[in-house]
Design a protein around this motif. Structure first.
Motif, short mmCIF file in Angstrom:
data_model
loop_
_atom_site.label_atom_id
_atom_site.label_comp_id
_atom_site.label_asym_id
_atom_site.label_seq_id
_atom_site.Cartn_x
_atom_site.Cartn_y
_atom_site.Cartn_z
N VAL A 214 0.68 -1.41 0.04
CA VAL A 214 -0.13 -0.15 0.10
C VAL A 214 0.84 1.28 0.03
CG1 VAL A 214 -1.84 1.34 1.09
CG2 VAL A 214 -1.89 -1.42 1.04
N ARG A 215 2.19 1.15 0.89
CA ARG A 215 3.07 2.37 0.93
C ARG A 215 3.49 2.66 -0.52
NH1 ARG A 215 8.39 3.01 -0.34
NH2 ARG A 215 9.21 4.55 0.94
N SER A 216 4.06 1.63 -1.19
CA SER A 216 4.58 1.57 -2.15
C SER A 216 3.58 2.07 -3.51
CB SER A 216 5.16 0.17 -2.76
OG SER A 216 6.31 -0.20 -1.82
N VAL A 217 2.31 1.76 -3.34
CA VAL A 217 1.59 2.24 -4.55
C VAL A 217 1.15 3.78 -4.04
CG1 VAL A 217 -1.00 2.03 -4.97
CG2 VAL A 217 0.11 -0.10 -4.83
N PHE A 218 1.09 4.04 -3.08
CA PHE A 218 1.09 5.66 -2.61
C PHE A 218 2.08 6.31 -3.32
CE2 PHE A 218 2.63 8.81 0.29
CZ PHE A 218 1.83 9.79 -0.31
N ARG A 219 3.32 5.97 -2.86
CA ARG A 219 4.67 6.83 -3.36
C ARG A 219 4.66 6.56 -5.09
NH1 ARG A 219 7.48 8.94 0.93
NH2 ARG A 219 8.13 10.30 -1.00
N LEU A 220 4.16 5.52 -5.51
CA LEU A 220 4.47 5.39 -7.20
C LEU A 220 3.26 6.36 -7.66
CD1 LEU A 220 5.57 3.82 -9.53
CD2 LEU A 220 3.58 2.23 -9.05
N ALA A 221 2.14 6.38 -7.11
CA ALA A 221 1.09 7.36 -7.71
C ALA A 221 1.56 8.44 -7.26
CB ALA A 221 -0.07 7.07 -6.71
N GLU A 222 2.31 9.06 -6.30
CA GLU A 222 2.78 10.41 -5.94
C GLU A 222 3.96 10.89 -7.18
OE1 GLU A 222 5.18 12.81 -2.53
OE2 GLU A 222 5.18 10.78 -2.52
N PHE A 223 4.61 9.97 -7.24
CA PHE A 223 5.75 10.50 -8.23
C PHE A 223 5.12 10.29 -9.79
CE2 PHE A 223 8.49 9.60 -4.80
CZ PHE A 223 9.42 10.50 -5.04
N VAL A 224 4.33 9.69 -10.31
CA VAL A 224 3.62 9.44 -11.43
C VAL A 224 2.89 10.75 -11.60
CG1 VAL A 224 1.84 8.30 -12.95
CG2 VAL A 224 3.69 6.98 -11.82
N GLU A 225 2.04 11.22 -10.59
CA GLU A 225 1.14 12.30 -10.48
C GLU A 225 2.07 13.45 -10.63
OE1 GLU A 225 -2.79 13.17 -8.18
OE2 GLU A 225 -0.84 13.56 -7.01
N GLY A 226 3.23 13.31 -10.15
CA GLY A 226 4.17 14.69 -10.17
C GLY A 226 3.90 15.63 -9.02
N SER A 227 4.98 16.88 -9.26
CA SER A 227 4.92 17.85 -7.90
C SER A 227 3.72 18.74 -8.11
CB SER A 227 6.01 18.68 -8.32
OG SER A 227 6.04 19.31 -9.55
N ASN A 228 3.01 18.85 -9.16
CA ASN A 228 1.67 19.61 -9.19
C ASN A 228 0.39 18.82 -8.73
OD1 ASN A 228 2.70 21.73 -10.41
ND2 ASN A 228 2.68 20.90 -12.27
N GLY A 229 0.62 17.39 -8.50
CA GLY A 229 -0.46 16.62 -7.77
C GLY A 229 -0.92 16.71 -6.55
N LYS A 230 -2.25 16.28 -6.32
CA LYS A 230 -2.71 16.53 -4.76
C LYS A 230 -1.96 15.72 -3.91
CE LYS A 230 -6.97 16.49 -2.32
NZ LYS A 230 -8.39 16.11 -2.14
N LEU A 231 -1.46 14.46 -4.27
CA LEU A 231 -0.84 13.55 -3.13
C LEU A 231 0.32 14.28 -2.92
CD1 LEU A 231 -1.16 10.08 -4.95
CD2 LEU A 231 -2.47 11.19 -2.89
N TYR A 232 1.27 15.02 -3.76
CA TYR A 232 2.54 15.72 -3.18
C TYR A 232 2.22 17.16 -2.80
CZ TYR A 232 7.11 18.21 -3.74
OH TYR A 232 8.04 18.79 -3.37
N LYS A 233 1.23 17.40 -2.89
CA LYS A 233 0.92 18.86 -2.23
C LYS A 233 0.03 18.65 -0.92
CE LYS A 233 0.57 21.76 -6.36
NZ LYS A 233 -0.18 22.64 -7.18
N THR A 234 -0.06 17.57 -0.75
CA THR A 234 -0.84 17.47 0.77
C THR A 234 -0.12 16.45 1.72
OG1 THR A 234 -2.89 17.48 -0.44
CG2 THR A 234 -3.08 16.75 1.96
N GLU A 235 0.68 17.22 2.87
CA GLU A 235 1.47 16.55 3.46
C GLU A 235 0.97 15.49 4.37
OE1 GLU A 235 4.93 17.57 6.97
OE2 GLU A 235 3.10 18.77 6.91
N ALA A 236 -0.38 15.74 4.61
CA ALA A 236 -1.14 14.41 5.38
C ALA A 236 -0.95 13.12 4.80
CB ALA A 236 -2.45 14.74 5.92
#
Length: 275
Positions: A214-236
């Motif tokens: 689950v953690r790896s899927v999240f990090r993968l989605a974060e990097f695929v989405e990029g620095s403008n994505g919601k995952l990267y922009k939301t610290e929580a």
């Protein structure tokens, strides 16, 4: 992601928010305590294959220290690079001990015939894959921070590749655990019948593997989405789907430390009565 200048400081914000010092220091303490617990268990249990796990806890603690440090200056390159590299690269260290656990349990339970792969090859193959994932993610994060615009793009690609390899390895690993588990249930060995708690350790491997997936899927989605994505922009999201999950892995591995079962099987081999 972002690019650092040669002097180590950026002329722009390295984060889309100000990292929480409270959350950062909380996980410094949690991973530090977890690493200390595993270090204290490692020695009396002679579970030397948990050395990478202890190093992974230390890396996680240092990574979150970098985030807490960044709270004071979100343009400082040193803490940004520290947290970027160590939080990503510590997971493969934790995974290495999980991979090695399966091979040791197979041999300890005298159930080599039930294994999906030979325990010797299981450990070697997964650890080699894990090292590759570790190096790839480490190189990728370093390129992101210091390689300019083109280097940042290539670095992101490397990190995504490393996370993808890690996900694929864990998918096969979970399958290996499931095959071994089912075979041993259907055809128990003398050792497994004597050490009836072995079944708990199989479920523990499912649990920690699932958490890392689950953690790896999240990090993968974060990097695929990029620095403008919601995952990267939301610290929580980082603390919910990375820090908390990895700490849960540390807790699970301490609560059901495989070294306890391995110590019991060693006593059996020496003819020492089990308590």
């Amino acid at each position: 992601m972002t690019v650092l200048s040669e002097r180590g400081d950026a002329d722009f914000d390295l984060y889309p928010y100000r990292p929480s010092a409270t959350a950062g220091y909380a996980f410094v303490a949690l991973f530090g305590l977890g690493g200390l617990v595993h270090l204290c268990m490692l020695i009396p249990l002679r579970a030397w294959f948990f050395i990478p796990f202890v190093l992974g806890c230390a890396g996680e603690a240092a990574g979150y220290y970098g985030r807490a440090w960044s709270h004071a200056n979100i343009r400082s390159g040193s803490p940004y690079l520290l947290q970027l590299m160590l939080i990503l690269a510590s997971a493969p260290l934790l995974a290495a001990s999980i991979y090695m656990t399966l091979g040791r349990l197979v041999r300890a339970l005298d159930a080599t015939d039930h294994a999906f792969l030979s325990p010797r090859w299981t450990t070697k193959i997964y650890v080699i894959i894990d090292i590759g994932s570790f190096v790839t993610q480490l190189m990728g994060t370093a390129m992101q921070a210091n390689g300019g615009a083109e280097g940042a793009k290539q670095g992101t690609t490397l990190v995504i590749a490393g996370l993808g390899v890690q996900l694929g390895a864990f998918a096969i690993f979970i399958l290996s655990v499931a095959i071994f588990h089912r075979r041993l249930v259907l055809e128990p060995t003398d050792v497994s019948m004597e050490h009836k708690t072995w079944n708990r350790y199989m479920w523990m491997l499912y649990a920690v593997s699932g958490l890392i997936v689950v953690r790896s899927v999240f990090r993968l989605a974060e990097f695929v989405e990029g620095s403008n994505g919601k995952l990267y922009k939301t610290e929580a999201f980082l603390y919910v789907f990375d820090a908390s999950l990895m700490f849960a892995v540390v807790v699970n591995m301490a609560a059901l430390h495989p070294g306890v079962l391995l110590r019991g099987t060693r006593k059996r081999e020496r003819g020492i009565p089990l308590l």
